[in-house]
Write an enzyme that holds these catalytic residues in place. Sequence first.
Site, PDB file in Angstrom:
ATOM      1  N   ARG A  55       0.852  -1.203   0.000  1.00 44.25           N
ATOM      2  CA  ARG A  55       0.000   0.000   0.000  1.00 44.25           C
ATOM      3  C   ARG A  55       0.880   1.244   0.000  1.00 44.25           C
ATOM      4  NH1 ARG A  55      -1.478   1.765   4.558  1.00 44.25           N
ATOM      5  NH2 ARG A  55      -2.083  -0.240   5.441  1.00 44.25           N
ATOM      6  N   TYR A 107     -16.348  17.645 -15.092  1.00 48.34           N
ATOM      7  CA  TYR A 107     -16.762  16.241 -15.087  1.00 48.34           C
ATOM      8  C   TYR A 107     -17.791  16.019 -13.972  1.00 48.34           C
ATOM      9  CZ  TYR A 107     -16.264  11.193 -14.377  1.00 48.34           C
ATOM     10  OH  TYR A 107     -16.510   9.863 -14.221  1.00 48.34           O
ATOM     11  N   ASP A 179      -7.344  19.295 -13.990  1.00 50.75           N
ATOM     12  CA  ASP A 179      -7.669  17.943 -14.436  1.00 50.75           C
ATOM     13  C   ASP A 179      -7.257  17.880 -15.915  1.00 50.75           C
ATOM     14  OD1 ASP A 179      -8.834  15.640 -15.447  1.00 50.75           O
ATOM     15  OD2 ASP A 179     -10.653  15.822 -14.231  1.00 50.75           O
ATOM     16  N   LYS A 204      -8.415   6.941 -19.043  1.00 48.92           N
ATOM     17  CA  LYS A 204      -8.751   7.475 -20.363  1.00 48.92           C
ATOM     18  C   LYS A 204      -7.531   7.417 -21.293  1.00 48.92           C
ATOM     19  CE  LYS A 204     -12.528   8.138 -18.061  1.00 48.92           C
ATOM     20  NZ  LYS A 204     -12.799   9.402 -17.370  1.00 48.92           N
TER      21      LYS A 204
HETATM   22  C1  LIG Z   1     -13.311   9.847 -16.112  1.00 50.61           C
HETATM   23  C2  LIG Z   1     -12.922  11.169 -15.601  1.00 50.61           C
HETATM   24  C3  LIG Z   1     -12.669  11.359 -14.250  1.00 50.61           C
HETATM   25  C4  LIG Z   1     -12.868  10.276 -13.214  1.00 50.61           C
HETATM   26  O1  LIG Z   1     -11.960   9.249 -13.383  1.00 50.61           O
HETATM   27  P1  LIG Z   1     -12.234   7.717 -12.964  1.00 50.61           P
HETATM   28  O2  LIG Z   1     -10.990   7.042 -13.391  1.00 50.61           O
HETATM   29  O3  LIG Z   1     -13.455   7.275 -13.704  1.00 50.61           O
HETATM   30  O4  LIG Z   1     -12.456   7.725 -11.499  1.00 50.61           O
HETATM   31  C5  LIG Z   1     -12.255  12.615 -13.831  1.00 50.61           C
HETATM   32  N1  LIG Z   1     -12.112  13.625 -14.709  1.00 50.61           N
HETATM   33  C6  LIG Z   1     -12.343  13.477 -16.012  1.00 50.61           C
HETATM   34  C7  LIG Z   1     -12.156  14.632 -16.926  1.00 50.61           C
HETATM   35  C8  LIG Z   1     -12.764  12.248 -16.506  1.00 50.61           C
HETATM   36  O5  LIG Z   1     -13.020  12.113 -17.818  1.00 50.61           O
END
Ligand SMILES: *Cc1c(COP(=O)(O)O)cnc(C)c1O
Length: 379
Positions: A55, A107, A179, A204
């Site tokens: 961890r 998001y 982000d 992503k």
């Molecule tokens: C998918 C996404 C998230 C969240 O990520 P997870 O891996 O699904 O928890 C946060 N910000 C953006 C822009 C996203 O597309």
Amino acid sequence: MTDRLDVSGLGFETRAIHGGTGPDPATGAVNTPVYLSSTFKQDAVGVHRGFEYARSGNPTRASLEANVAILEGADFGLAFASGLAAEDAVMRLLSAGDHLVLPNDTYGGTYRLATRIHAPAGLLVDTADLTDLSALAKVWRPQTRMVWIESPTNPLLRVIDIAAVATITHAADAFVVVDNTFATPWLQQPLALGADIVVHSTTKYLAGHSDVIGGFAATSRPDLAERIAFLQNAAGAVPGPLDCYLVQRGLKTLAVRMERHCANALAVVELLRSHPAVREVHYPHASGQMRAGGGMVSFTLTGGEAAALAVCAGTRIFTLAESLGAVESLIEHPARMTHASVAGSTNEVPSDLVRLSVGLETASDLVDDLRQALDGTDS
Ligand SMILES: *Cc1c(COP(=O)(O)O)cnc(C)c1O
């Protein structure tokens, strides 16, 4: 002994492939192995070789953490079990009574995390159209500690001026989180523009193959890195070693994938801009901030919500699914899918909007597929 290449000063592709990794010191394996071990032998009490309990740290995760940090130009990188787990750790840097500003089309999960988990615990949360700096000034309070940027925004793909927001925010001794999931470090490097922390859903584009959930936080501020590392270990939302391996494998092709995502998206944008069923196309302009527009496109339809739903039902190559940023093209209806959780809030999205994640299939196949779906709507 390490054969690890010093990648400083080398190009993005070289850093993506060799950064943070190198032939395994024990075996010479070219890829960092998936270290499936929850604990590590100590040579004497308190004397270990860098790892104690998985961890707190694992060699596969350490390799990924170094690799993404190098791509973001960050001194520190911390991997999490999901994008939201990374965001949660970053929001926990704030205390009850502190004020967080979010974009008004962030998001949906970020909005939900802030308003339904952190706000009930005492965080003050506002949203604002951060493409307009006067809107930021209007929501600013003496308690404002963090401004959250997502650029391009989701799902309207508008560009927020990271450097301008950072200047205003730093003047007030608050900090900026970006982000960078949609843009990736290949298109835009927020820390170089003045951001303090970059977060990712590595699910992503970074992983890029729709086969893993992961998150990341990167920063060059030692104080913030230390606190995020504490939260990573103390709250424990860590990714497993196989997940880390999959994300790192994706990084190696990030640059070539992004080039093709951008090229295919431009072909799709050209079709959408000329099709009579389409009312408005949202696609980021490549500016000084982004080297190209990316792979995400959204659009509204002259036929309204019914037409939007018909297009979502009418494609064959674009798969109807949430998520984005992988090799296959996806189509979705944000108001009922990714952004359903923000219905009725300030972050509600238009019901006639369709969002595309343009993948890596043959561009003309994607254009033909969308054209037949659009032709099938009554406009
Ligand atoms: C998918 C996404 C998230 C969240 O990520 P997870 O891996 O699904 O928890 C946060 N910000 C953006 C822009 C996203 O597309």
